[in-house]
Design a protein around this motif. Sequence first.
Motif, mmCIF file in Angstrom:
data_model
loop_
_atom_site.group_PDB
_atom_site.id
_atom_site.type_symbol
_atom_site.label_atom_id
_atom_site.label_comp_id
_atom_site.label_asym_id
_atom_site.label_seq_id
_atom_site.Cartn_x
_atom_site.Cartn_y
_atom_site.Cartn_z
ATOM 1 N N UNK A 34 74.852 139.330 73.455
ATOM 2 C CA UNK A 34 74.093 138.195 72.936
ATOM 3 C C UNK A 34 73.280 138.645 71.733
ATOM 4 N N UNK A 35 72.694 137.715 71.042
ATOM 5 C CA UNK A 35 71.851 138.028 69.893
ATOM 6 C C UNK A 35 70.581 138.760 70.305
ATOM 7 N N UNK A 36 70.202 138.604 71.570
ATOM 8 C CA UNK A 36 68.953 139.222 72.040
ATOM 9 C C UNK A 36 69.202 140.511 72.811
ATOM 10 N N UNK A 37 70.441 140.935 72.908
ATOM 11 C CA UNK A 37 70.732 142.186 73.585
ATOM 12 C C UNK A 37 71.926 142.094 74.512
ATOM 13 N N UNK A 38 72.477 143.246 74.854
ATOM 14 C CA UNK A 38 73.644 143.305 75.738
ATOM 15 C C UNK A 38 73.216 143.576 77.181
ATOM 16 N N UNK A 40 74.820 145.639 80.505
ATOM 17 C CA UNK A 40 75.871 146.531 80.975
ATOM 18 C C UNK A 40 76.092 146.345 82.468
ATOM 19 N N UNK A 41 77.189 146.934 82.923
ATOM 20 C CA UNK A 41 77.454 146.888 84.360
ATOM 21 C C UNK A 41 76.327 147.574 85.123
ATOM 22 N N UNK A 42 75.797 148.652 84.591
ATOM 23 C CA UNK A 42 74.713 149.356 85.263
ATOM 24 C C UNK A 42 73.434 148.514 85.312
ATOM 25 N N UNK A 43 73.174 147.730 84.248
ATOM 26 C CA UNK A 43 72.014 146.831 84.266
ATOM 27 C C UNK A 43 72.117 145.869 85.448
ATOM 28 N N UNK A 44 73.291 145.298 85.599
ATOM 29 C CA UNK A 44 73.507 144.342 86.691
ATOM 30 C C UNK A 44 73.383 145.030 88.047
ATOM 31 N N UNK A 45 73.994 146.205 88.164
ATOM 32 C CA UNK A 45 73.940 146.953 89.416
ATOM 33 C C UNK A 45 72.500 147.267 89.816
ATOM 34 N N UNK A 46 71.708 147.768 88.872
ATOM 35 C CA UNK A 46 70.329 148.142 89.174
ATOM 36 C C UNK A 46 69.493 146.925 89.564
ATOM 37 N N UNK A 47 69.722 145.803 88.884
ATOM 38 C CA UNK A 47 68.968 144.583 89.201
ATOM 39 C C UNK A 47 69.312 144.079 90.593
ATOM 40 N N UNK A 48 70.597 144.068 90.897
ATOM 41 C CA UNK A 48 71.026 143.589 92.214
ATOM 42 C C UNK A 48 70.631 144.572 93.306
#
Length: 311
Positions: A34-38, A40-48
């Motif tokens: 996105x225009x405001x940032x990407x 990653x799979x790791x971002x999603x994993x850590x959040x979940x």
Amino acid sequence: MKKTVLSLTLAASVLALGACSNDSADSSEVIATSKVGDITQNDLYEEMKASIGEQAFQLLMIEKVLDSKYDVTDKQVDAQLKADKEQLGENFETLLAQQGYTEESYKKYLRLNLLQEAAMIEDVKVSEDEIKAEYENTKNEVNARHVLVEDEETAKKVKAELDSGKEFAEVAKAYSTEPAAQESGGELGWFGKGAMDAEFEKAAFALEPNVISEPVKSSFGYHIIEVTDKREVKESYEDKKAEIEKNLKLEKADQSALLPKIAKLLKDAKIDIKDKDLEAALDEFLNAGEAADTTDESKTKDDASTEKSEK
């Protein structure tokens, strides 16, 4: 729709975490830009992981250890899915939506449930005579709906409204104390003898189709019942034998023995948790298993002491 056992919520998000951690070895893979940032799979994993990580890990690990010992086929899962759809009818999609399932995640839940059942009934025995007697009970079935209320006065009011022509589902949603009635409109689907409260069953099987019953008292309260159809089960004894045998075993099974059994499977699996945030995720199961072993050991000693004193 009888479901077991462990208090694990199998929401789509839980399954998604398992998929997220397994689908790719590259945790830096970008799954959204996105225009405001990407992201990653790791971002999603850590959040979940932060929100449902322990529960998801428990579920995935328990499924693995059960699957390593007990055999549940895709055919069995599909058969249970079909049975649930037939029992719930139009309310099946409502159930999926309310519980946050897709059909695929619901099948995942069914597989875990069937694995737990296999563990529960592993050492349970039933006789041929018991199976034959139950087959005779289930040869005839009724399709019924009901409104459950707390007292006879309210039950009479419900009957009067139904006799005046009001829609059954509407009345059930307005009066029934049964939580499921808000979604099902009081529909119970098909059932045979032995599946319901004895007084309720007696009244239901005595009714002719499309006749509204007088108030029927059971251990749950007062019911107004309508049988919408009756049928004789066409399957032969041999066709129904395996299903009946399993259901009888489940009725006899000791659910409290399941957790220690799972705990032993987890312990024997020699699980080495690499993620420090999830190190303690299985402790409650392992500790419960140890507590059960201690209780059994104490009971054995007490029994031995009693036997010795009696001598």
